[in-house]
Design a protein around this motif. Structure first.
Motif, short mmCIF file in Angstrom:
data_model
loop_
_atom_site.label_atom_id
_atom_site.label_comp_id
_atom_site.label_asym_id
_atom_site.label_seq_id
_atom_site.Cartn_x
_atom_site.Cartn_y
_atom_site.Cartn_z
N GLU A 299 -19.00 -35.41 9.75
CA GLU A 299 -17.96 -35.26 8.73
C GLU A 299 -18.23 -36.12 7.50
OE1 GLU A 299 -13.30 -36.54 8.01
OE2 GLU A 299 -14.05 -36.41 10.07
N LEU A 300 -18.67 -37.37 7.73
CA LEU A 300 -18.81 -38.34 6.65
C LEU A 300 -20.23 -38.48 6.13
CD1 LEU A 300 -16.56 -41.09 8.29
CD2 LEU A 300 -15.87 -39.45 6.54
N SER A 301 -21.18 -37.77 6.76
CA SER A 301 -22.61 -37.82 6.37
C SER A 301 -23.13 -39.25 6.38
CB SER A 301 -22.81 -37.17 4.99
OG SER A 301 -22.47 -35.81 5.01
N ILE A 302 -22.95 -39.93 7.49
CA ILE A 302 -23.40 -41.31 7.64
C ILE A 302 -24.15 -41.47 8.96
CG2 ILE A 302 -21.55 -42.36 6.27
CD1 ILE A 302 -20.10 -42.95 8.94
N TYR A 303 -24.97 -42.50 9.01
CA TYR A 303 -25.56 -42.96 10.26
C TYR A 303 -24.62 -43.99 10.87
CZ TYR A 303 -30.15 -40.90 9.19
OH TYR A 303 -31.19 -40.03 8.92
N ILE A 304 -24.46 -43.95 12.18
CA ILE A 304 -23.68 -44.96 12.88
C ILE A 304 -24.57 -45.68 13.89
CG2 ILE A 304 -21.72 -45.44 14.41
CD1 ILE A 304 -20.31 -43.02 13.25
N ILE A 305 -24.71 -46.98 13.68
CA ILE A 305 -25.36 -47.84 14.68
C ILE A 305 -24.20 -48.37 15.52
CG2 ILE A 305 -26.94 -49.76 15.07
CD1 ILE A 305 -28.08 -47.51 13.27
N GLY A 306 -24.03 -47.79 16.69
CA GLY A 306 -22.76 -47.90 17.39
C GLY A 306 -22.47 -49.20 18.10
N GLY A 307 -23.09 -50.30 17.63
CA GLY A 307 -22.87 -51.55 18.34
C GLY A 307 -23.24 -51.32 19.78
N SER A 308 -22.29 -51.58 20.68
CA SER A 308 -22.48 -51.12 22.06
C SER A 308 -21.12 -50.96 22.72
CB SER A 308 -23.34 -52.10 22.87
OG SER A 308 -22.63 -53.27 23.20
N TYR B 283 -26.25 -35.98 10.42
CA TYR B 283 -25.93 -34.61 10.80
C TYR B 283 -25.09 -34.55 12.08
CZ TYR B 283 -29.44 -33.16 7.39
OH TYR B 283 -30.16 -32.96 6.23
N GLY B 284 -24.82 -35.73 12.65
CA GLY B 284 -24.02 -35.78 13.85
C GLY B 284 -24.81 -35.68 15.14
N ASP B 285 -26.12 -35.96 15.08
CA ASP B 285 -26.96 -35.93 16.27
C ASP B 285 -27.13 -37.32 16.85
OD1 ASP B 285 -27.57 -33.15 15.80
OD2 ASP B 285 -29.01 -33.83 14.26
N PHE C 149 -18.59 -40.61 17.57
CA PHE C 149 -19.68 -40.88 16.63
C PHE C 149 -20.25 -39.60 16.04
CE2 PHE C 149 -21.08 -45.23 18.57
CZ PHE C 149 -19.93 -45.80 18.08
N THR C 150 -20.48 -38.59 16.87
CA THR C 150 -21.07 -37.36 16.35
C THR C 150 -20.13 -36.68 15.36
OG1 THR C 150 -20.29 -36.14 18.31
CG2 THR C 150 -22.55 -36.97 18.35
N GLU C 151 -18.85 -36.68 15.66
CA GLU C 151 -17.88 -36.05 14.75
C GLU C 151 -17.78 -36.80 13.43
OE1 GLU C 151 -14.25 -35.72 16.93
OE2 GLU C 151 -14.95 -34.02 18.15
N LEU C 152 -17.70 -38.14 13.50
CA LEU C 152 -17.57 -38.93 12.28
C LEU C 152 -18.85 -38.87 11.45
CD1 LEU C 152 -15.69 -42.15 13.49
CD2 LEU C 152 -14.80 -40.34 12.01
N SER C 153 -20.01 -38.97 12.10
CA SER C 153 -21.27 -38.93 11.38
C SER C 153 -21.44 -37.62 10.62
CB SER C 153 -22.45 -39.11 12.34
OG SER C 153 -22.49 -40.41 12.85
#
Length: 259
Positions: free
Chosen positions: A73-82, A101-103, A67-71
């Motif tokens: 790289e792609l400048s997106i928020y990820i609501i990671g389901g679970s 920002y990948g945080d 998630f941190t790498e994709l967020s």
């Protein structure tokens, strides 16, 4: 704000296969212009609960890395389901949220465990709320069975949430409950509901998607089908205050009566 709902067919007990599928779908969502990408519940292992000691994500390391790498790289928020996680000698149903920002900005363990799917036999309950900020707007997330507890949704709304994300593995035999409860939670709390359910099957259940995005007035903005999908839905956050001004439910509450 563009939100991507990602309906997945989850491979039972096969984390590597599921991680590959999730990465592919997240990249697809970003290419379509999504600001926020939302995944379903327990997407890494499905409900292969008897093998969690072998397949759960230890301390969430693999999930957080992806998630941190994709967020970033792609400048997106990820609501990671679970995902199923292993922390020490205990297991949890855990949601991670990352910013653009990948945080990691939120971590939540499912509060209400569903006995009909044996969660209580293998998983630990969470005890914390799940609130976070996306571009200055308070949002929140709960997981599947949590939906059946209106007081839990209300707690998050009272703490400022204007959007609630609800990942799930909700079986087709109770899908009517899913639809009605989601719409009710949106209306009674005057918030956006973004609910993402899985598709496919496991040894015990069939899942037919029907993910939904619902506006604060109860308008259904999108309903998913019963196959894998990446769907972009635009939500207008100003609608929350507009609806609350029209019917000031929160101002009219009488807390003295509710204890």
């Amino acid at each position: 704000m563009k939100v991507a709902c990602v309906q997945l067919d989850i491979a039972f007990g096969k984390p590597k296969e599921n991680f590959h599928n999730v990465e592919e779908k997240v990249r697809q969502a970003a290419s379509l212009g999504a600001k926020i990408v939302v995944l379903p519940e327990m997407w890494n292992t499905g409900y292969d609960l008897t093998r969690l000691d072998e397949i759960a994500d230890v301390e969430g390391q693999d999930t957080k890395k992806l998630f941190t790498e994709l967020s970033k790289e792609l400048s997106i928020y990820i609501i990671g389901g679970s995902v199923s996680t292993k922390k020490g000698n205990k297991f949890y149903n855990t949601m991670y949220v990352t910013n653009d920002y990948g945080d990691i900005i939120a971590e939540y363990n499912k509060a209400h465990l569903f006995k009909l799917m044996d969660e209580h036999l293998y998983l630990e309950e969470g005890n914390e709320k799940n609130l976070f900020t996306v571009d200055g707007t308070e949002m929140s997330g709960i997981i599947c069975y949590d939906l059946r507890f209106p007081e839990w949704t209300r707690v998050h709304a009272l703490n400022g949430a204007k959007v609630m994300f609800i990942p799930a593995q909700w079986p087709d035999k109770r899908i009517d409950h899913w639809k009605i409860l989601l719409q009710a939670r949106a209306i009674e709390n005057q918030i956006f509901i973004v609910a993402v359910n899985r598709v496919g099957s496991d040894p015990n259940n069939f899942f037919n998607g029907n993910s939904m995005v619902i506006a604060p007035w109860g308008e259904i903005l999108w309903t998913g089908g019963n196959e894998e999908a990446v769907q972009i839905v635009n939500i207008n956050l100003t609608e929350v205050e507009e609806v609350r001004d029209r019917i000031p439910v929160f101002l009219d509450r009488r807390e003295v009566l509710y204890n």
